[in-house]
Enzyme design. Structure first.
Site, PDB file in Angstrom:
ATOM      1  N   ARG A  51       0.816  -1.207   0.000  1.00  0.00           N
ATOM      2  CA  ARG A  51       0.000   0.000   0.000  1.00  0.00           C
ATOM      3  C   ARG A  51       0.860   1.272   0.000  1.00  0.00           C
ATOM      4  NH1 ARG A  51      -5.218  -0.123   1.765  1.00  0.00           N
ATOM      5  NH2 ARG A  51      -4.970  -2.283   2.346  1.00  0.00           N
ATOM      6  N   THR A  52       1.773   1.349   0.949  1.00  0.00           N
ATOM      7  CA  THR A  52       2.612   2.546   1.080  1.00  0.00           C
ATOM      8  C   THR A  52       3.559   2.668  -0.113  1.00  0.00           C
ATOM      9  OG1 THR A  52       2.515   2.311   3.470  1.00  0.00           O
ATOM     10  CG2 THR A  52       4.222   3.734   2.623  1.00  0.00           C
ATOM     11  N   LYS A  80      22.106 -11.263   2.254  1.00  0.00           N
ATOM     12  CA  LYS A  80      23.501 -11.724   2.207  1.00  0.00           C
ATOM     13  C   LYS A  80      24.290 -11.158   3.385  1.00  0.00           C
ATOM     14  CE  LYS A  80      23.445 -11.835  -2.850  1.00  0.00           C
ATOM     15  NZ  LYS A  80      23.455 -10.737  -3.832  1.00  0.00           N
ATOM     16  N   ARG A 101      11.340   1.888   4.089  1.00  0.00           N
ATOM     17  CA  ARG A 101      10.567   1.260   5.159  1.00  0.00           C
ATOM     18  C   ARG A 101      11.404   0.128   5.708  1.00  0.00           C
ATOM     19  NH1 ARG A 101       4.904   1.243   5.981  1.00  0.00           N
ATOM     20  NH2 ARG A 101       4.248  -0.418   7.371  1.00  0.00           N
ATOM     21  N   HIS A 129       5.796   7.120  11.129  1.00  0.00           N
ATOM     22  CA  HIS A 129       5.319   6.963   9.759  1.00  0.00           C
ATOM     23  C   HIS A 129       4.792   8.342   9.349  1.00  0.00           C
ATOM     24  CE1 HIS A 129       3.897   5.329   6.144  1.00  0.00           C
ATOM     25  NE2 HIS A 129       2.907   4.571   6.562  1.00  0.00           N
TER      26      HIS A 129
END
Ligand SMILES: [Zn+2]
Lengths: 303, 155
Positions: A51-52, A80, A101, A129
């Site tokens: 969504r974001t 890794k 994010r 956020h």
């Protein structure tokens, strides 16, 4: 705001918030402007949030920018064992701005300190956020015509919801009267309440949703998750008390708008969607304009 | 501090050069030793605890020969023993006395209590702003969570 990272909502001043909201308004009127054609936006999603990510990528693409990045840690070199520092230093070379994010709290602040380009935090664990907060402010301002002196109710999980914490913080700049509606177990943490007290603003704590509905301009709903309760019986006791149904809105103010950060599960019943006071889907759409405004302002193509 | 008391103690077990950490709460003496890594110290080290103190009832004292602490270490002492006094000794004489003080900012030495903080998951130095010196509340520069006296650990 040129070259300024946005990690926490308080990184920007009240004036800067307002400027972003004004710019977002202009992008709502004219969403397609190729003002970022020479720019590369990196979207680094160390944990998936479709969504974001889509909202940011839509914002960047509508402005003509190129988007590079990854959609989860598995498709990056993180698996890794690469350090966050190395990933950010490397990606800094390829782009003009980083949207990230990450599941760990504080990751975005750290990235903003090592990156040679500005960083927009699209969620760092349970911490911040800020673009969600700005789109919430935009939605409130747009539907109420102002941000000052409003009655805002927050309903549901006020303890763990970072969306609620940041928006409460931001609204403390606007002489808001807060109505905090939650079960005992999920009350707003005292560290967040401190912001309200520091400004000497009024707040009322309730456990009953019905009694606040007629008093407020904004009803901000959130989801109550079962796993937040130590005792599942406590959840069973409260789970139906914080569900909004259309017939509960009959005594509400004319200007009331119902907001929700989405995704919703069952805390707002489907019949509310038909009500003109339901605003949660438009709220999500507003996120694109706010993110356009942020990209443009931070990259310095608009003042 | 009571001058008489100091002189008496310094007489009992004086050090020629170094630092005396006085007025440590008795229960914090071993914590001070731990965070200063003094159990590894190779020179003369005198430790006393549960001494009578007019000011504190009971107190502890640590005398460290040939050691002059840097500000990082002094800050560490302030975090576990805010009442402590540092006495600098040169040639058996007191050349400086200072009260340790909780600093406005704390870097590197304290662990963030939030297990999901980036500083606990990557090789990153911690940084805190002290938001309450009395109750000792440290706000993490990264995750913005508050580490307080009760859940404080040292790196
Ligand atoms: Zn932290």
């Amino acid at each position: 705001m040129k070259n300024k990272s946005l990690v926490s909502i308080n990184d920007f001043t009240r004036e800067e918030h307002i400027r972003i909201l004004e710019l977002a308004g202009a992008f709502e009127k004219r969403p397609k402007q190729k003002i970022l054609e020479d720019y590369v936006v990196a979207t680094l999603f160390f944990e998936p949030s479709t969504r974001t990510r889509l909202s940011f990528e839509s914002a960047a693409t509508r402005l003509g920018a190129r988007v590079i990045g990854f959609t989860d840690a598995a498709s990056s070199s993180v698996t890794k064992g690469e350090s966050l520092r190395d990933t950010i230093l490397t990606v800094s070379n390829y782009c003009d701005i980083i949207v990230m994010r990450h599941p760990r709290e504080g990751s975005a602040r750290f990235a903003s300190e090592v990156a040679s380009v500005p960083v927009i935090n699209a969620g760092d664990g349970a911490n911040q956020h800020p673009t969600q907060t700005l789109l919430d402010l935009y939605s409130i301002r747009k539907t109420q015509g102002k941000l000052d002196n409003l009655n805002v109710a927050f309903v549901g999980d006020l303890k763990y919801g970072r969306t609620v914490h940041s928006l409460v913080q931001a609204l403390c700049n606007y002489n808001t009267t807060f109505h905090l509606v939650s079960p005992q177990e999920l009350k707003l943490p005292s560290s967040v309440k401190m912001n309200i007290k520091d400004r000497n603003l009024a707040y009322h704590q309730h456990t009953d949703l019905m009694e606040v509905i007629p008093k407020v301009d904004i009803l901000y709903m959130t989801r109550i998750q079962k796993e937040r309760f130590a005792d599942p019986l406590d959840y069973e006791k409260v789970k139906n008390s914080y569900i909004l149904r259309n017939n509960m809105l009959s005594g509400s103010r004319e200007n009331l708008k119902i907001m929700h950060p989405l995704p919703r599960v069952n805390e707002i019943t489907i019949d509310v969607d038909e009500n003109a006071k339901a605003y949660y889907f438009t709220q999500a759409l507003n996120g694109v304009y706010v993110r356009q405004a942020l990209l443009a302002a931070i990259l310095g193509v608009v003042e | 501090m009571e001058k008489e008391e100091v002189r008496k103690e310094l007489k009992v077990s004086a050090i020629e050069n170094g630092t005396v950490i006085d007025h440590i709460p008795s229960e914090s003496v071993f914590q001070v030793i731990k965070i200063l890594n003094l159990s590894e110290y190779k020179e003369q080290l005198l430790i006393a605890t549960n001494l009578d103190s007019q000011k504190m009832g009971k107190k502890g004292i640590i005398k460290v020969s040939n050691k002059f602490f840097k500000s990082d270490d002094i800050n560490k002492i302030a975090l576990v023993a805010p009442s402590a006094t540092l006495i600098i000794i040169n040639n058996f004489a007191v050349t400086e006395k200072k009260q340790v003080e909780v600093p406005g900012h704390v870097e590197k030495i304290v662990k963030c209590f939030n297990p999901n903080c980036i500083t606990n998951n990557e090789d990153i130095s911690t940084r805190f702003t002290v938001i309450d010196k009395k109750e000792l509340k440290l706000s993490c520069h990264y995750c913005e969570k508050i580490t307080a006296r009760g859940n404080m650990a040292f790196r």
